[in-house]
Scaffold this active site. Structure first.
Site, PDB file in Angstrom:
ATOM      1  N   ARG A 119      32.244  29.232  54.105  1.00 36.45           N
ATOM      2  CA  ARG A 119      33.516  30.345  53.701  1.00 36.45           C
ATOM      3  C   ARG A 119      34.608  29.891  54.612  1.00 36.45           C
ATOM      4  O   ARG A 119      34.359  30.139  56.089  1.00 36.45           O
ATOM      5  CB  ARG A 119      33.238  31.518  53.546  1.00 36.45           C
ATOM      6  CG  ARG A 119      34.550  32.239  53.586  1.00 36.45           C
ATOM      7  CD  ARG A 119      34.278  33.962  53.257  1.00 36.45           C
ATOM      8  NE  ARG A 119      33.927  34.218  51.819  1.00 36.45           N
ATOM      9  CZ  ARG A 119      34.062  35.410  51.239  1.00 36.45           C
ATOM     10  NH1 ARG A 119      34.720  36.245  51.926  1.00 36.45           N
ATOM     11  NH2 ARG A 119      33.666  35.349  50.031  1.00 36.45           N
ATOM     12  N   HIS A 146      36.716  29.996  44.474  1.00 32.89           N
ATOM     13  CA  HIS A 146      35.506  30.783  44.756  1.00 32.89           C
ATOM     14  C   HIS A 146      34.501  30.385  43.639  1.00 32.89           C
ATOM     15  O   HIS A 146      34.334  31.502  42.867  1.00 32.89           O
ATOM     16  CB  HIS A 146      36.197  32.267  44.816  1.00 32.89           C
ATOM     17  CG  HIS A 146      35.136  33.156  45.498  1.00 32.89           C
ATOM     18  ND1 HIS A 146      33.978  32.849  46.120  1.00 32.89           N
ATOM     19  CD2 HIS A 146      35.353  34.632  45.760  1.00 32.89           C
ATOM     20  CE1 HIS A 146      33.486  33.787  46.724  1.00 32.89           C
ATOM     21  NE2 HIS A 146      34.098  34.834  46.504  1.00 32.89           N
ATOM     22  N   GLN A 149      31.295  33.309  43.052  1.00 31.74           N
ATOM     23  CA  GLN A 149      32.013  34.288  42.493  1.00 31.74           C
ATOM     24  C   GLN A 149      32.161  34.259  41.078  1.00 31.74           C
ATOM     25  O   GLN A 149      31.698  35.321  40.229  1.00 31.74           O
ATOM     26  CB  GLN A 149      33.338  34.862  43.097  1.00 31.74           C
ATOM     27  CG  GLN A 149      34.041  35.913  42.415  1.00 31.74           C
ATOM     28  CD  GLN A 149      33.153  37.297  42.739  1.00 31.74           C
ATOM     29  OE1 GLN A 149      33.202  37.344  43.892  1.00 31.74           O
ATOM     30  NE2 GLN A 149      32.858  38.126  41.792  1.00 31.74           N
ATOM     31  N   ASP A 241      42.096  41.018  41.459  1.00 35.33           N
ATOM     32  CA  ASP A 241      41.780  40.851  42.560  1.00 35.33           C
ATOM     33  C   ASP A 241      42.835  41.502  43.759  1.00 35.33           C
ATOM     34  O   ASP A 241      43.820  41.698  42.868  1.00 35.33           O
ATOM     35  CB  ASP A 241      41.520  39.429  42.626  1.00 35.33           C
ATOM     36  CG  ASP A 241      41.104  38.689  44.231  1.00 35.33           C
ATOM     37  OD1 ASP A 241      40.589  39.622  45.107  1.00 35.33           O
ATOM     38  OD2 ASP A 241      41.092  37.859  44.577  1.00 35.33           O
ATOM     39  N   CYS A 282      36.393  41.189  41.667  1.00 41.31           N
ATOM     40  CA  CYS A 282      35.520  40.364  42.510  1.00 41.31           C
ATOM     41  C   CYS A 282      34.973  41.288  43.810  1.00 41.31           C
ATOM     42  O   CYS A 282      33.970  41.133  44.424  1.00 41.31           O
ATOM     43  CB  CYS A 282      36.080  39.130  43.030  1.00 41.31           C
ATOM     44  SG  CYS A 282      37.555  39.221  43.975  1.00 41.31           S
ATOM     45  N   ARG A 310      26.469  38.694  42.138  1.00 44.19           N
ATOM     46  CA  ARG A 310      26.500  37.749  43.041  1.00 44.19           C
ATOM     47  C   ARG A 310      24.967  37.268  43.604  1.00 44.19           C
ATOM     48  O   ARG A 310      24.946  36.025  43.920  1.00 44.19           O
ATOM     49  CB  ARG A 310      27.326  38.227  44.402  1.00 44.19           C
ATOM     50  CG  ARG A 310      28.722  38.573  43.887  1.00 44.19           C
ATOM     51  CD  ARG A 310      29.625  37.485  43.684  1.00 44.19           C
ATOM     52  NE  ARG A 310      29.578  36.439  44.385  1.00 44.19           N
ATOM     53  CZ  ARG A 310      30.073  36.176  45.443  1.00 44.19           C
ATOM     54  NH1 ARG A 310      30.768  37.207  45.905  1.00 44.19           N
ATOM     55  NH2 ARG A 310      30.200  34.923  46.392  1.00 44.19           N
TER      56      ARG A 310
END
Ligand code: CP
Ligand code: NVA
Length: 325
Positions: A119, A146, A149, A241, A282, A310
């Site tokens: 990440r 991402h 996700q 988001d 998310c 997730r």
């Protein structure tokens, strides 16, 4: 034989074994379908309280340049509870592009670990890790994408409405961010009718939109980009988001100015003209900015299921690429 083991032995296992996940652009619709179905099996096992040791003796490096709650915990627990050994390494702990090149770090980690999660900021870093480590590398978020996700998001959509193909998903917020871009790619691959609702200044780049529109022709999906919040009409799911992603803090004021009219609140949810429209995020969320508390904590929200998913989807990705089966 156990059903999940049977799934892992199917022919698709061959194409997924040893694979990195950098963006969904590299995956076929049937490979994504396979992972979604596997994630359902993983979740069912968990609900039944079944325990397995499919990662026994394996190691996973978890590299973090940016903070994380869900992604770190999902990788760490999904891998650890199956007997694997995850090792958390922040950039405060290791050399990564500072005193040692990313290529050399990749070579060394590849000699010690069975897989790597990254990440951080640049998509090029996760690509370099994949190119030089010789082991599967998973993108746990970069400035550009991402992908893990987005798989959990599609699982959550399917839990509520059945197969994703033909379903209408609207992302409202920063249309160029990592989450919006990954949702656009996975939607184009699996045939979701996907809309980004964002001010013109935040439209995603035209080349990625064109790539996704071309993919959607094959999958039966649709990609729409608009400034108009009325576009949430008949949406199965409305998604938002944070307005300012990690690393963009200096743009917070400008983002707030641009995106304030795009807050997901009860009156925006009502524009779908459907009582069963679900709300997705998310997370982490800033309540009172991109979403009102009554929506994210209300009956239409599936944000907490989405967070749990997730873990199931990440375990499916790990199983498909790492199991001996
Ligand atoms: N959604 C998500 O990636 O959360 P974290 O930043 O907490 O990992
Ligand atoms: N777009 C957000 C997602 C966080 C999971 C960010 O990059 O900060």
């Amino acid at each position: 034989m156990h059903t999940l083991e049977t799934s892992l032995k199917t022919s698709l296992k061959t194409s997924l074994k040893g694979r990195s996940l950098l963006t969904w652009l590299d995956y076929s619709e049937s490979e994504i379908r396979f992972l979604l179905d596997l994630a359902v099996q993983v979740k069912t096992e968990k609900r039944r309280g079944e325990r397995h040791s499919r990662f026994a003796g394996k190691t996973l490096a978890l590299l973090f340049e940016k903070r994380s709650t869900r992604t770190r915990c999902a990788f760490e627990t999904a891998f650890g509870e199956e007997g694997g050994h995850p090792v958390f390494l922040s950039t405060d702990d290791i050399q990564l592009g500072a005193k040692e090149s990313i290529e050399d770090t990749a070579r060394v980690l590849g000699r010690m670990f069975d897989a790597i999660q990254f990440r951080g900021f640049k998509q090029s870093t996760v690509e370099t890790l994949a190119a030089y480590s010789g082991v599967p590398v998973y993108n746990g978020l970069t400035d550009s994408f991402h992908p893990t996700q987005a798989l959990a998001d599609i699982q959550t959509l399917e839990e509520n409405f059945g197969p994703a193909k033909g379903k209408k998903l609207c992302f409202i917020g920063d249309g160029r961010n990592n989450v919006a871009r990954s949702l656009m790619v996975i939607s184009a691959k699996v045939g979701v009718r996907f809309t980004i609702i964002t001010p013109k200044q935040l439209y995603p780049k035209a080349d990625l939109v064109k790539t996704c529109r071309d993919l959607a022709v094959t999958s039966g999906g649709e990609i729409q980009i608009t400034e108009n919040t009325e576009a949430v009409a008949e949406a199965d799911a409305i998604y938002t988001d944070v307005w300012t992603s990690m690393g963009e803090e200096s743009q917070k004021e400008e983002r707030t100015r641009l995106l304030s009219p795009y807050q997901v609140n009860q009156s925006l949810m009502e524009k779908s003209n459907r009582k069963d429209t679900i709300f997705l995020h998310c997370l982490p969320a800033i309540k009172g900015e991109e979403v009102s508390s009554d929506v994210i904590d209300g009956p239409q929200s599936r944000a907490w299921d989405e967070a749990e998913n997730r873990k199931h989807t990440i375990k499916a990705i790990l199983l498909a690429s790492l199991s001996a089966g």
